[in-house]
Design a protein around this motif. Structure first.
Motif, PDB file in Angstrom:
ATOM      1  N   GLY A  31       0.482   0.588 -76.502  1.00 45.16           N
ATOM      2  CA  GLY A  31      -0.172  -0.550 -77.050  1.00 45.16           C
ATOM      3  C   GLY A  31      -1.139  -1.351 -76.306  1.00 45.16           C
ATOM      4  O   GLY A  31      -2.360  -1.537 -76.143  1.00 45.16           O
ATOM      5  N   TRP A  32      -0.732  -1.538 -74.690  1.00 47.13           N
ATOM      6  CA  TRP A  32      -1.341  -2.328 -73.808  1.00 47.13           C
ATOM      7  C   TRP A  32      -2.302  -1.161 -73.182  1.00 47.13           C
ATOM      8  O   TRP A  32      -3.585  -1.516 -72.943  1.00 47.13           O
ATOM      9  CB  TRP A  32      -0.395  -2.764 -72.605  1.00 47.13           C
ATOM     10  N   ILE A  33      -1.970  -0.006 -73.219  1.00 52.40           N
ATOM     11  CA  ILE A  33      -2.889   1.017 -72.541  1.00 52.40           C
ATOM     12  C   ILE A  33      -4.134   1.344 -73.498  1.00 52.40           C
ATOM     13  O   ILE A  33      -5.122   1.232 -73.174  1.00 52.40           O
ATOM     14  CB  ILE A  33      -1.963   2.333 -72.360  1.00 52.40           C
ATOM     15  N   VAL A  34      -3.743   1.240 -74.805  1.00 51.78           N
ATOM     16  CA  VAL A  34      -4.746   1.294 -75.986  1.00 51.78           C
ATOM     17  C   VAL A  34      -5.999   0.209 -75.813  1.00 51.78           C
ATOM     18  O   VAL A  34      -6.978   0.470 -75.698  1.00 51.78           O
ATOM     19  CB  VAL A  34      -4.474   1.655 -77.232  1.00 51.78           C
ATOM     20  N   LEU A  35      -5.280  -0.823 -75.686  1.00 54.77           N
ATOM     21  CA  LEU A  35      -6.098  -2.088 -75.698  1.00 54.77           C
ATOM     22  C   LEU A  35      -6.992  -2.413 -74.063  1.00 54.77           C
ATOM     23  O   LEU A  35      -8.251  -2.406 -74.279  1.00 54.77           O
ATOM     24  CB  LEU A  35      -5.249  -3.378 -75.521  1.00 54.77           C
ATOM     25  N   ALA A  36      -6.262  -1.737 -73.120  1.00 55.69           N
ATOM     26  CA  ALA A  36      -7.073  -1.639 -71.867  1.00 55.69           C
ATOM     27  C   ALA A  36      -8.245  -0.747 -71.863  1.00 55.69           C
ATOM     28  O   ALA A  36      -9.328  -0.952 -71.333  1.00 55.69           O
ATOM     29  CB  ALA A  36      -5.977  -1.580 -70.790  1.00 55.69           C
ATOM     30  N   PHE A  40     -11.878  -1.410 -71.063  1.00 57.13           N
ATOM     31  CA  PHE A  40     -12.719  -0.615 -69.946  1.00 57.13           C
ATOM     32  C   PHE A  40     -13.697   0.056 -70.498  1.00 57.13           C
ATOM     33  O   PHE A  40     -14.799   0.276 -69.817  1.00 57.13           O
ATOM     34  CB  PHE A  40     -11.742   0.244 -69.261  1.00 57.13           C
ATOM     35  N   ALA A  41     -13.792   0.992 -71.715  1.00 58.07           N
ATOM     36  CA  ALA A  41     -14.670   1.634 -72.047  1.00 58.07           C
ATOM     37  C   ALA A  41     -16.070   0.790 -72.691  1.00 58.07           C
ATOM     38  O   ALA A  41     -17.028   1.279 -72.442  1.00 58.07           O
ATOM     39  CB  ALA A  41     -14.113   2.366 -73.454  1.00 58.07           C
ATOM     40  N   ILE A  42     -15.621  -0.407 -73.429  1.00 59.42           N
ATOM     41  CA  ILE A  42     -16.677  -1.239 -73.539  1.00 59.42           C
ATOM     42  C   ILE A  42     -17.652  -1.890 -72.319  1.00 59.42           C
ATOM     43  O   ILE A  42     -18.709  -1.564 -72.358  1.00 59.42           O
ATOM     44  CB  ILE A  42     -16.516  -2.413 -74.360  1.00 59.42           C
ATOM     45  N   LEU A  43     -16.616  -2.066 -71.455  1.00 65.43           N
ATOM     46  CA  LEU A  43     -17.235  -2.524 -69.993  1.00 65.43           C
ATOM     47  C   LEU A  43     -18.210  -1.655 -69.332  1.00 65.43           C
ATOM     48  O   LEU A  43     -19.198  -1.633 -68.811  1.00 65.43           O
ATOM     49  CB  LEU A  43     -16.168  -3.198 -69.272  1.00 65.43           C
ATOM     50  N   ALA A  44     -17.392  -0.306 -69.279  1.00 65.07           N
ATOM     51  CA  ALA A  44     -18.016   0.906 -68.772  1.00 65.07           C
ATOM     52  C   ALA A  44     -19.451   1.140 -69.257  1.00 65.07           C
ATOM     53  O   ALA A  44     -20.368   1.405 -68.542  1.00 65.07           O
ATOM     54  CB  ALA A  44     -17.024   1.986 -68.667  1.00 65.07           C
ATOM     55  N   ALA A  45     -19.256   1.154 -70.607  1.00 66.46           N
ATOM     56  CA  ALA A  45     -20.424   1.323 -71.479  1.00 66.46           C
ATOM     57  C   ALA A  45     -21.583   0.503 -70.903  1.00 66.46           C
ATOM     58  O   ALA A  45     -22.948   0.889 -70.941  1.00 66.46           O
ATOM     59  CB  ALA A  45     -20.195   1.560 -72.844  1.00 66.46           C
ATOM     60  N   LEU A  46     -21.424  -0.792 -71.123  1.00 67.61           N
ATOM     61  CA  LEU A  46     -22.261  -1.739 -71.030  1.00 67.61           C
ATOM     62  C   LEU A  46     -23.093  -1.664 -69.651  1.00 67.61           C
ATOM     63  O   LEU A  46     -24.087  -1.896 -69.118  1.00 67.61           O
ATOM     64  CB  LEU A  46     -21.712  -3.119 -71.263  1.00 67.61           C
ATOM     65  N   SER A  47     -21.897  -1.748 -68.735  1.00 67.62           N
ATOM     66  CA  SER A  47     -22.253  -1.555 -67.145  1.00 67.62           C
ATOM     67  C   SER A  47     -23.061  -0.436 -66.928  1.00 67.62           C
ATOM     68  O   SER A  47     -24.263  -0.346 -66.294  1.00 67.62           O
ATOM     69  CB  SER A  47     -21.301  -1.387 -66.132  1.00 67.62           C
ATOM     70  N   ALA A  48     -22.689   0.985 -67.273  1.00 65.38           N
ATOM     71  CA  ALA A  48     -23.535   2.134 -67.375  1.00 65.38           C
ATOM     72  C   ALA A  48     -24.932   1.943 -67.623  1.00 65.38           C
ATOM     73  O   ALA A  48     -25.958   2.460 -67.057  1.00 65.38           O
ATOM     74  CB  ALA A  48     -22.652   3.313 -67.370  1.00 65.38           C
ATOM     75  N   VAL A 149     -27.054   6.457 -71.728  1.00 60.02           N
ATOM     76  CA  VAL A 149     -25.881   6.636 -70.939  1.00 60.02           C
ATOM     77  C   VAL A 149     -24.665   5.866 -71.308  1.00 60.02           C
ATOM     78  O   VAL A 149     -23.646   6.204 -71.102  1.00 60.02           O
ATOM     79  CB  VAL A 149     -26.502   6.147 -69.498  1.00 60.02           C
ATOM     80  N   ALA A 150     -24.834   4.632 -71.953  1.00 58.11           N
ATOM     81  CA  ALA A 150     -23.999   3.728 -72.294  1.00 58.11           C
ATOM     82  C   ALA A 150     -22.658   4.505 -73.071  1.00 58.11           C
ATOM     83  O   ALA A 150     -21.577   4.427 -72.533  1.00 58.11           O
ATOM     84  CB  ALA A 150     -24.246   2.675 -73.125  1.00 58.11           C
ATOM     85  N   PRO A 151     -23.034   5.251 -74.172  1.00 51.23           N
ATOM     86  CA  PRO A 151     -21.944   5.881 -74.953  1.00 51.23           C
ATOM     87  C   PRO A 151     -21.152   7.121 -74.078  1.00 51.23           C
ATOM     88  O   PRO A 151     -20.018   7.249 -74.415  1.00 51.23           O
ATOM     89  CB  PRO A 151     -22.642   6.533 -76.037  1.00 51.23           C
ATOM     90  N   ALA A 152     -21.979   7.684 -73.305  1.00 54.88           N
ATOM     91  CA  ALA A 152     -21.264   8.770 -72.262  1.00 54.88           C
ATOM     92  C   ALA A 152     -20.540   8.154 -71.567  1.00 54.88           C
ATOM     93  O   ALA A 152     -19.249   8.614 -71.221  1.00 54.88           O
ATOM     94  CB  ALA A 152     -22.369   9.420 -71.446  1.00 54.88           C
ATOM     95  N   ALA A 153     -20.762   7.037 -70.792  1.00 53.59           N
ATOM     96  CA  ALA A 153     -19.914   6.168 -69.895  1.00 53.59           C
ATOM     97  C   ALA A 153     -18.410   5.996 -70.641  1.00 53.59           C
ATOM     98  O   ALA A 153     -17.427   5.789 -70.200  1.00 53.59           O
ATOM     99  CB  ALA A 153     -20.316   5.015 -69.294  1.00 53.59           C
ATOM    100  N   GLY A 154     -18.641   5.182 -72.053  1.00 54.87           N
ATOM    101  CA  GLY A 154     -17.607   4.656 -72.673  1.00 54.87           C
ATOM    102  C   GLY A 154     -16.696   5.746 -73.125  1.00 54.87           C
ATOM    103  O   GLY A 154     -15.675   5.665 -73.275  1.00 54.87           O
ATOM    104  N   ALA A 155     -17.265   7.118 -73.414  1.00 52.26           N
ATOM    105  CA  ALA A 155     -16.571   7.893 -74.000  1.00 52.26           C
ATOM    106  C   ALA A 155     -15.793   8.556 -72.867  1.00 52.26           C
ATOM    107  O   ALA A 155     -14.423   9.109 -73.116  1.00 52.26           O
ATOM    108  CB  ALA A 155     -17.501   8.992 -74.547  1.00 52.26           C
ATOM    109  N   VAL A 157     -14.352   7.030 -70.359  1.00 56.20           N
ATOM    110  CA  VAL A 157     -13.225   6.100 -70.213  1.00 56.20           C
ATOM    111  C   VAL A 157     -12.229   6.545 -71.359  1.00 56.20           C
ATOM    112  O   VAL A 157     -10.987   6.318 -71.286  1.00 56.20           O
ATOM    113  CB  VAL A 157     -13.635   4.692 -70.057  1.00 56.20           C
ATOM    114  N   TRP A 158     -12.830   6.361 -72.507  1.00 53.60           N
ATOM    115  CA  TRP A 158     -11.900   6.650 -73.737  1.00 53.60           C
ATOM    116  C   TRP A 158     -11.125   8.124 -73.579  1.00 53.60           C
ATOM    117  O   TRP A 158      -9.955   8.047 -74.021  1.00 53.60           O
ATOM    118  CB  TRP A 158     -12.726   6.492 -74.968  1.00 53.60           C
TER     119      TRP A 158
END
Length: 195
Positions: A31-36, A40-48, A149-155, A157-158
């Motif tokens: 559960g914690w891994i899924v949340l993390a 991180f996927a959202i943060l990576a997408a936004l940052s990238a 680029v954002a969806p690729a980075a989020g994907a 991490v996901w």
């Protein structure tokens, strides 16, 4: 005669954190891994996306320089279907503020004599490029790069999170299998031999 309709299974939300006798430590970890992973996927997408937009914005940055034709321009333009406004390629030379001399090729009007002053666009590396896009077009280019680029980075991490979660699920299934092998033979004895 048809038997009873199969029961419809409804998913239980947030079951990883709810107390129940079947929940294991690996369920909580999952559960914690899924949340993390989602965070991180959202943060990576936004940052990238932001970094890609800034990189494209910086690559668009060019400066105008005053150059001189080193040779006379050709009198007849190549047939390009009107895309370049009838201009022709010609050799140009310019001097930077620090005194260094640069040369390159630029599009100029046909028949321009040697020594004609023209404005060309150069990159920071002093490479001649076409006139930059400005205003809304530049913003659109930068935003498009970020949006691609954002969806690729989020994907990415996901995907990593999905692999980790898959390993946890396999481990949990192995634990359940081992426990069933230990309890299963006694299960038939508990029912009093009725089959």
């Amino acid at each position: 005669m048809a038997g009873p309709a199969p029961a419809k299974l409804t998913p239980v939300r947030l079951w990883h954190w709810r107390r129940n006798p079947l929940r294991r430590h690996s369920d909580v970890v999952e559960g914690w891994i899924v949340l993390a992973v989602w965070m991180f996927a959202i943060l990576a997408a936004l940052s990238a996306g932001a970094m890609a937009a800034q990189a494209v914005g910086r690559s668009i940055e060019v400066h105008a320089v005053s150059a001189v034709l080193t040779d006379a321009a050709a009198r007849t333009p190549a047939d390009t279907g009107g895309y370049d406004g009838g201009r022709v390629w010609a050799a140009v030379r310019w001097t930077d503020a620090d005194g260094s001399v640069h040369t390159g090729q630029a599009k100029v009007f046909p028949g321009a004599p040697a020594g004609t002053h023209v404005t060309v666009w150069a990159t920071r590396g002093d490479r001649v490029v076409s006139a930059p896009v400005t205003g809304a077009a530049a913003t659109l280019e930068a935003a498009t790069a970020g949006a691609l680029v954002a969806p690729a980075a989020g994907a990415a991490v996901w995907g990593v999170g999905r692999v980790v979660r898959g390993r946890l699920i396999r481990r949990r299934m192995a634990e359940w299998d081992a426990e069933w092998r230990r309890v299963g033979p006694r299960w038939g004895n508990l029912s009093g031999g009725r089959g």
